[in-house]
Design a protein around this motif. Structure first.
Motif, PDB file in Angstrom:
ATOM      1  N   LYS A   1       0.836  -1.337  -0.143  1.00  0.00           N
ATOM      2  CA  LYS A   1      -0.008   0.052  -0.052  1.00  0.00           C
ATOM      3  C   LYS A   1       0.873   1.352  -0.102  1.00  0.00           C
ATOM      4  O   LYS A   1       0.353   2.348  -0.491  1.00  0.00           O
ATOM      5  N   GLU A   2       1.949   1.127   0.509  1.00  0.00           N
ATOM      6  CA  GLU A   2       2.869   2.306   0.586  1.00  0.00           C
ATOM      7  C   GLU A   2       4.002   2.625  -0.695  1.00  0.00           C
ATOM      8  O   GLU A   2       4.631   3.586  -0.544  1.00  0.00           O
ATOM      9  N   ARG A   3       3.686   1.658  -1.725  1.00  0.00           N
ATOM     10  CA  ARG A   3       4.544   1.786  -2.656  1.00  0.00           C
ATOM     11  C   ARG A   3       3.951   1.159  -3.923  1.00  0.00           C
ATOM     12  O   ARG A   3       3.116   0.469  -3.901  1.00  0.00           O
ATOM     13  N   ALA A   4       4.244   1.857  -4.960  1.00  0.00           N
ATOM     14  CA  ALA A   4       3.744   1.419  -6.555  1.00  0.00           C
ATOM     15  C   ALA A   4       4.781   0.363  -7.142  1.00  0.00           C
ATOM     16  O   ALA A   4       5.876   0.491  -6.907  1.00  0.00           O
ATOM     17  N   ILE A   5       4.207  -0.451  -7.857  1.00  0.00           N
ATOM     18  CA  ILE A   5       4.931  -1.239  -8.815  1.00  0.00           C
ATOM     19  C   ILE A   5       4.543  -0.779 -10.172  1.00  0.00           C
ATOM     20  O   ILE A   5       3.750  -0.727 -10.906  1.00  0.00           O
ATOM     21  N   THR A   6       5.763  -0.892 -10.837  1.00  0.00           N
ATOM     22  CA  THR A   6       5.784  -0.527 -12.237  1.00  0.00           C
ATOM     23  C   THR A   6       6.092  -1.741 -13.346  1.00  0.00           C
ATOM     24  O   THR A   6       6.905  -2.366 -13.195  1.00  0.00           O
ATOM     25  N   VAL A   7       4.975  -1.738 -13.991  1.00  0.00           N
ATOM     26  CA  VAL A   7       5.332  -2.972 -15.012  1.00  0.00           C
ATOM     27  C   VAL A   7       5.108  -2.550 -16.433  1.00  0.00           C
ATOM     28  O   VAL A   7       4.112  -1.689 -16.812  1.00  0.00           O
ATOM     29  N   ALA A   8       6.057  -2.647 -17.110  1.00  0.00           N
ATOM     30  CA  ALA A   8       5.967  -2.207 -18.757  1.00  0.00           C
ATOM     31  C   ALA A   8       5.399  -0.773 -18.695  1.00  0.00           C
ATOM     32  O   ALA A   8       4.667  -0.362 -19.574  1.00  0.00           O
TER      33      ALA A   8
END
Length: 213
Positions: free
Chosen positions: A39-46
């Motif tokens: 919840k405290e971090r975003a995940i970057t995909v493509a």
């Protein structure tokens, strides 16, 4: 050799109690844990950034599919409610991840509860307590008892749909996740416990005539 599982359905094998609980509640707890983990971090995909809520949804969907696949492999049976829930989870969970928008997944419980309430309501208008088809084997009652319980479940599902709409539209993701994981489960449990009166008054032996179906 066939047996009856705890939901009363005839199947090849019965699911042990602990495994049954794990299959039913495990995916939801996985969603809860994944949300708080990301919840405290975003995940970057493509090149696309996904919030913790989206990541948790992407984890929850295949876990639920796997849990239901295990249940089907053991019992050779899924209830209508489970099938409807699975289809909506796949549809709304998929839209949430694909469009990167948590709205769809938050709306899913509302639609599920409205579908259940609508189906039970149609049965009531026809004088048929369709809830009996789901629970009748493990909870034998008179026709009158099933009509009463079905009316109450219909009202419950409508209330839960309204509650979900209020929570997801007015509160944070964190509040909704807690409400989804614990609030809805607690409400359902408390509701079932409060129905002991009608169950005891209208309960019958399985060999007795229960009236019209």
């Amino acid at each position: 050799m066939t047996e009856q599982n705890s939901s009363g359905q005839v199947s090849g094998r019965a699911i042990p109690g602990k495994l049954k609980a794990a299959l039913e509640y495990g995916p939801l707890l996985v969603f809860f844990a994944a949300f708080y983990l990301f919840k405290e971090r975003a995940i970057t995909v493509a090149g696309t950034e996904y919030s913790g809520f989206i990541v948790a949804t992407a984890i929850f969907v295949p876990v639920l599919v796997a849990a239901m696949a295990v249940q089907y492999a053991i019992t050779r049976h899924l209830s209508v409610m489970q099938i409807v829930t699975l289809v909506l989870v796949l549809a709304f969970g998929g839209l949430t991840v694909w469009l990167n928008d948590p709205t769809f997944f938050k709306m899913k419980p509302t639609l599920i509860y409205l579908l259940f309430a609508g189906a039970l309501g149609v049965g009531l208008m026809r004088g048929k307590p369709w809830l009996q088809a789901v629970m009748g084997e493990v909870l034998p009652m008179t026709h009158e008892g099933w009509m009463i319980l079905t009316r109450r479940f219909t009202a419950l599902f409508l209330g839960l749909a309204l509650a979900n709409e209020i929570v997801w539209r007015t509160m944070s993701d964190e509040v909704w996740v807690n409400f989804k994981t614990f609030g809805l489960t607690a409400i359902m449990f408390i509701f079932i416990m409060t129905q002991s009166g009608v169950i005891s008054r209208h309960g019958i032996d399985k060999d007795e005539d229960v009236g019209p179906n």
